[in-house]
Design a protein around this motif. Structure first.
Motif, PDB file in Angstrom:
ATOM      1  N   LYS A  23       8.793  -9.538   5.143  1.00 15.35           N
ATOM      2  CA  LYS A  23       9.234 -10.715   5.891  1.00 15.35           C
ATOM      3  C   LYS A  23      10.508 -10.438   6.666  1.00 15.35           C
ATOM      4  O   LYS A  23      10.701 -10.920   7.769  1.00 15.35           O
ATOM      5  CB  LYS A  23       9.442 -11.888   4.924  1.00 15.35           C
ATOM      6  N   SER A  24      11.354  -9.620   6.063  1.00 10.68           N
ATOM      7  CA  SER A  24      12.619  -9.341   6.745  1.00 10.68           C
ATOM      8  C   SER A  24      12.463  -8.283   7.817  1.00 10.68           C
ATOM      9  O   SER A  24      13.197  -8.254   8.792  1.00 10.68           O
ATOM     10  CB  SER A  24      13.665  -8.881   5.718  1.00 10.68           C
ATOM     11  N   SER A  25      11.471  -7.407   7.674  1.00 12.79           N
ATOM     12  CA  SER A  25      11.328  -6.325   8.655  1.00 12.79           C
ATOM     13  C   SER A  25      10.273  -6.628   9.719  1.00 12.79           C
ATOM     14  O   SER A  25      10.107  -5.874  10.667  1.00 12.79           O
ATOM     15  CB  SER A  25      10.956  -5.026   7.943  1.00 12.79           C
ATOM     16  N   GLU A  26       9.503  -7.710   9.506  1.00 12.30           N
ATOM     17  CA  GLU A  26       8.502  -8.167  10.466  1.00 12.30           C
ATOM     18  C   GLU A  26       7.449  -7.112  10.777  1.00 12.30           C
ATOM     19  O   GLU A  26       7.002  -6.950  11.899  1.00 12.30           O
ATOM     20  CB  GLU A  26       9.176  -8.612  11.775  1.00 12.30           C
ATOM     21  N   THR A  27       7.025  -6.387   9.774  1.00  7.17           N
ATOM     22  CA  THR A  27       5.909  -5.465   9.919  1.00  7.17           C
ATOM     23  C   THR A  27       4.877  -5.816   8.869  1.00  7.17           C
ATOM     24  O   THR A  27       5.214  -6.358   7.816  1.00  7.17           O
ATOM     25  CB  THR A  27       6.351  -3.998   9.737  1.00  7.17           C
ATOM     26  N   THR A  28       3.630  -5.586   9.158  1.00  6.93           N
ATOM     27  CA  THR A  28       2.592  -5.925   8.203  1.00  6.93           C
ATOM     28  C   THR A  28       1.888  -4.687   7.669  1.00  6.93           C
ATOM     29  O   THR A  28       0.979  -4.796   6.864  1.00  6.93           O
ATOM     30  CB  THR A  28       1.542  -6.846   8.855  1.00  6.93           C
ATOM     31  N   ARG A  29       2.283  -3.529   8.122  1.00 11.02           N
ATOM     32  CA  ARG A  29       1.661  -2.282   7.674  1.00 11.02           C
ATOM     33  C   ARG A  29       2.553  -1.623   6.629  1.00 11.02           C
ATOM     34  O   ARG A  29       3.700  -1.287   6.911  1.00 11.02           O
ATOM     35  CB  ARG A  29       1.459  -1.325   8.855  1.00 11.02           C
ATOM     36  N   ILE A  30       2.030  -1.459   5.422  1.00 11.90           N
ATOM     37  CA  ILE A  30       2.806  -0.896   4.324  1.00 11.90           C
ATOM     38  C   ILE A  30       2.443   0.573   4.151  1.00 11.90           C
ATOM     39  O   ILE A  30       1.268   0.922   3.995  1.00 11.90           O
ATOM     40  CB  ILE A  30       2.538  -1.645   3.004  1.00 11.90           C
ATOM     41  N   THR A  31       3.452   1.427   4.167  1.00 10.51           N
ATOM     42  CA  THR A  31       3.249   2.861   3.948  1.00 10.51           C
ATOM     43  C   THR A  31       3.950   3.273   2.652  1.00 10.51           C
ATOM     44  O   THR A  31       4.797   2.555   2.115  1.00 10.51           O
ATOM     45  CB  THR A  31       3.825   3.690   5.106  1.00 10.51           C
ATOM     46  N   ALA A  32       3.602   4.457   2.174  1.00 11.14           N
ATOM     47  CA  ALA A  32       4.247   4.975   0.959  1.00 11.14           C
ATOM     48  C   ALA A  32       5.740   5.160   1.179  1.00 11.14           C
ATOM     49  O   ALA A  32       6.547   4.886   0.290  1.00 11.14           O
ATOM     50  CB  ALA A  32       3.588   6.294   0.557  1.00 11.14           C
ATOM     51  N   GLU A  33       6.107   5.598   2.377  1.00  5.30           N
ATOM     52  CA  GLU A  33       7.527   5.799   2.687  1.00  5.30           C
ATOM     53  C   GLU A  33       8.280   4.467   2.646  1.00  5.30           C
ATOM     54  O   GLU A  33       9.402   4.381   2.127  1.00  5.30           O
ATOM     55  CB  GLU A  33       7.676   6.444   4.061  1.00  5.30           C
ATOM     56  N   PHE A  34       7.657   3.424   3.187  1.00  5.69           N
ATOM     57  CA  PHE A  34       8.282   2.106   3.157  1.00  5.69           C
ATOM     58  C   PHE A  34       8.519   1.643   1.710  1.00  5.69           C
ATOM     59  O   PHE A  34       9.580   1.122   1.374  1.00  5.69           O
ATOM     60  CB  PHE A  34       7.397   1.096   3.903  1.00  5.69           C
ATOM     61  N   LEU A  35       7.500   1.857   0.865  1.00  7.87           N
ATOM     62  CA  LEU A  35       7.620   1.444  -0.529  1.00  7.87           C
ATOM     63  C   LEU A  35       8.749   2.173  -1.238  1.00  7.87           C
ATOM     64  O   LEU A  35       9.496   1.586  -2.018  1.00  7.87           O
ATOM     65  CB  LEU A  35       6.297   1.684  -1.264  1.00  7.87           C
ATOM     66  N   GLN A  36       8.870   3.465  -0.975  1.00  2.19           N
ATOM     67  CA  GLN A  36       9.924   4.248  -1.626  1.00  2.19           C
ATOM     68  C   GLN A  36      11.303   3.694  -1.269  1.00  2.19           C
ATOM     69  O   GLN A  36      12.216   3.693  -2.091  1.00  2.19           O
ATOM     70  CB  GLN A  36       9.825   5.720  -1.191  1.00  2.19           C
ATOM     71  N   ASN A  37      11.438   3.207  -0.047  1.00  2.91           N
ATOM     72  CA  ASN A  37      12.742   2.691   0.401  1.00  2.91           C
ATOM     73  C   ASN A  37      12.972   1.238   0.012  1.00  2.91           C
ATOM     74  O   ASN A  37      14.115   0.819  -0.222  1.00  2.91           O
ATOM     75  CB  ASN A  37      12.849   2.812   1.930  1.00  2.91           C
ATOM     76  N   ALA A  38      11.873   0.468  -0.086  1.00  3.24           N
ATOM     77  CA  ALA A  38      12.026  -0.983  -0.234  1.00  3.24           C
ATOM     78  C   ALA A  38      11.975  -1.490  -1.669  1.00  3.24           C
ATOM     79  O   ALA A  38      12.542  -2.543  -1.973  1.00  3.24           O
ATOM     80  CB  ALA A  38      10.933  -1.703   0.575  1.00  3.24           C
ATOM     81  N   LEU A  39      11.304  -0.742  -2.539  1.00  5.50           N
ATOM     82  CA  LEU A  39      11.055  -1.275  -3.873  1.00  5.50           C
ATOM     83  C   LEU A  39      12.053  -0.783  -4.901  1.00  5.50           C
ATOM     84  O   LEU A  39      12.584   0.327  -4.811  1.00  5.50           O
ATOM     85  CB  LEU A  39       9.643  -0.899  -4.338  1.00  5.50           C
ATOM     86  N   THR A  40      12.274  -1.635  -5.893  1.00  7.93           N
ATOM     87  CA  THR A  40      12.994  -1.225  -7.099  1.00  7.93           C
ATOM     88  C   THR A  40      11.938  -0.765  -8.082  1.00  7.93           C
ATOM     89  O   THR A  40      11.206  -1.571  -8.652  1.00  7.93           O
ATOM     90  CB  THR A  40      13.778  -2.411  -7.699  1.00  7.93           C
ATOM     91  N   LEU A  41      11.827   0.558  -8.242  1.00  6.50           N
ATOM     92  CA  LEU A  41      10.734   1.119  -9.025  1.00  6.50           C
ATOM     93  C   LEU A  41      11.164   1.315 -10.470  1.00  6.50           C
ATOM     94  O   LEU A  41      12.160   1.974 -10.753  1.00  6.50           O
ATOM     95  CB  LEU A  41      10.281   2.444  -8.402  1.00  6.50           C
TER      96      LEU A  41
END
Length: 433
Positions: free
Chosen positions: A215-233
């Motif tokens: 919602k904050s980045s206004e993209t709807t395509r999720i990549t593995a790289e995005f997840l690594q940066n965005a998530l608290t794993l």
């Protein structure tokens, strides 16, 4: 008037997608499929007490709620972490009120293993009387954590972590119902599944984090790289004191014993990644060296001890490399449990045997009286004998049969030890011993 300003809270994704019927449940097909135990229990028309045993996030609470819904029962939930005997009694009073209204009650106790003996005992009379149908949920082995009296009154069902395919089904459901605006590439899906570790609740929480970040980045395509940066794993599923812990220790030990360096490394790294204390692992590795390798390769003990000392000196993560190389060496080393078996047999014998006297010739004689009594008389000093061996001499109590506890295996150094022992036995025979 104030109701106009109330905003209904948005439920978490895991709650929004909680199944409302048995057919909605993803996973546990070994229990819920046609003709399977829980499916048959639901179709019987009569609820029964049960314990749902499985890892976190596999549907234990959901199945308890579905049971209440299927049998049109009132549902009372307690958490063993926060509840005590007083809460149990209050719940029973509430169940009596339901019964007076013609309604049966299902009492659900989450994390039942957290109840102590007296708290578990407090449940017994109510479960026996039929006032409530008891359902307990636990991540620990009920055989060890639940009182035998309570265990005997409940059917145990073992739930399993969700498979990769089942988590993909859960993703499709989330996209259909809530997250239709998100698209995940294959690598992203694999990343989510890997970090979820079979836990549906964790998987849905990760999806929810993804949605919030999108919602904050206004993209709807999720990549593995995005997840690594965005998530608290979060860390992998691991319980430092429970069943999972001891299962993995067992797998590590058996991999070493089975001469599988890759298996040993896998379980060691799983435990390190999950938060196991490396010092504890180091102690277990030393134990493995003595139990399963023994005198077949004495270098294994040295390497295991050196690895433990190295970890003490370097700490994490540098010292973990020493532990890794130690389990590799132990896995490929020649194996022998001859010393382990001999020690256990000797200890078992001594514990049940009488207190036998030390033979006179083996006794120390530091005083004149002791010498006059014959202490040490006719003792043969091995270094003065051929081959530094007093052939025919006995070193066990006079009234005891030679036990032959130590039986070296034909592997590694012990094959040489066996040859030496055979040579010494021949000297004994020649000497008439």
């Amino acid at each position: 008037m104030s109701d106009l300003f109330k905003v209904a809270p948005t439920p978490p994704l895991a709650e929004a997608l909680r199944p409302t019927t048995l057919d909605d449940v993803i996973g546990q097909s070994h229990l819920l499929g046609a003709g399977k135990p829980l499916r048959l229990a639901f179709e019987s028309g009569k609820p029964h007490s049960m314990i749902l045993w499985g890892p976190p996030g596999v549907g234990k609470t959901t199945l308890a709620r579905l049971t209440a819904h299927a049998f049109k029962c009132e549902f009372i939930a307690l958490s063993a972490v926060f509840s005590g005997v007083k809460d149990i009694r209050a719940a029973m009073e509430q169940a009596e009120q339901h019964l007076a209204q013609g309604k049966h009650t299902i009492l659900f106790v989450d994390e039942i293993h957290r109840f102590n003996k007296s708290q578990q005992d407090a449940l017994l009379p109510y479960a026996e009387s039929g006032l409530v149908t008891f359902i307990g949920a636990t991540t620990e082995n009920p055989s060890f954590e639940v009182n035998s009296a309570l265990l005997s009154r409940a059917q145990v069902y073992v739930l399993q972590a969700l498979s990769d395919d089942e988590l993909k089904q859960l993703l499709m459901r989330a996209q259909e119902r809530v997250l239709s605006h998100l698209q995940f590439d294959d690598a992203a899906v694999d990343t989510l599944i890997g970090y979820a570790d079979g836990d549906a609740r964790r998987f849905l929480n990760l999806l929810e984090q993804s949605s919030a970040s999108i919602k904050s980045s206004e993209t709807t395509r999720i990549t593995a790289e995005f997840l690594q940066n965005a998530l608290t794993l979060n860390a992998r599923r691991f319980d430092k004191g429970g069943d999972n812990f001891y299962d993995q220790i067992s797998a590590l030990h058996k991999s070493v014993r089975g001469s599988s360096p890759d298996g040993a490394l896998y379980w060691l790294c799983r435990m390190l990644d999950g938060g196991a204390d490396p010092k504890y692992l180091a102690r277990r590795i030393v134990r493995m060296a003595w139990e399963d390798i023994g005198l077949a390769d004495p270098r294994a003990m040295q390497i295991a001890n050196d690895a433990a000392e190295t970890y003490e000196r370097l700490g994490s993560p540098e010292g973990e490399l020493a532990l890794g190389q130690a389990v590799i060496y132990l896995a490929i080393a020649a194996k022998s449990n001859a010393g382990y078996n001999a020690f256990n047999q000797a200890m078992a014998f001594v514990r049940t045997d009488k207190s036998r006297e030390v033979p006179v010739h083996l006794r120390n004689a530091p005083t004149k009286l002791m010498k006059e009594l014959g202490y040490g008389h006719e003792y043969r000093y091995a270094h003065n004998e051929p081959h530094a061996y007093a052939a025919g001499e006995s070193y066990i109590p006079d009234d005891m049969v030679e036990p032959d506890w130590y039986q070296p295996v034909p592997r590694g150094l012990e094959s040489k030890i066996a040859e030496k022992m055979a040579f010494l036995r021949k000297l004994d025979e020649d000497a008439g011993g």
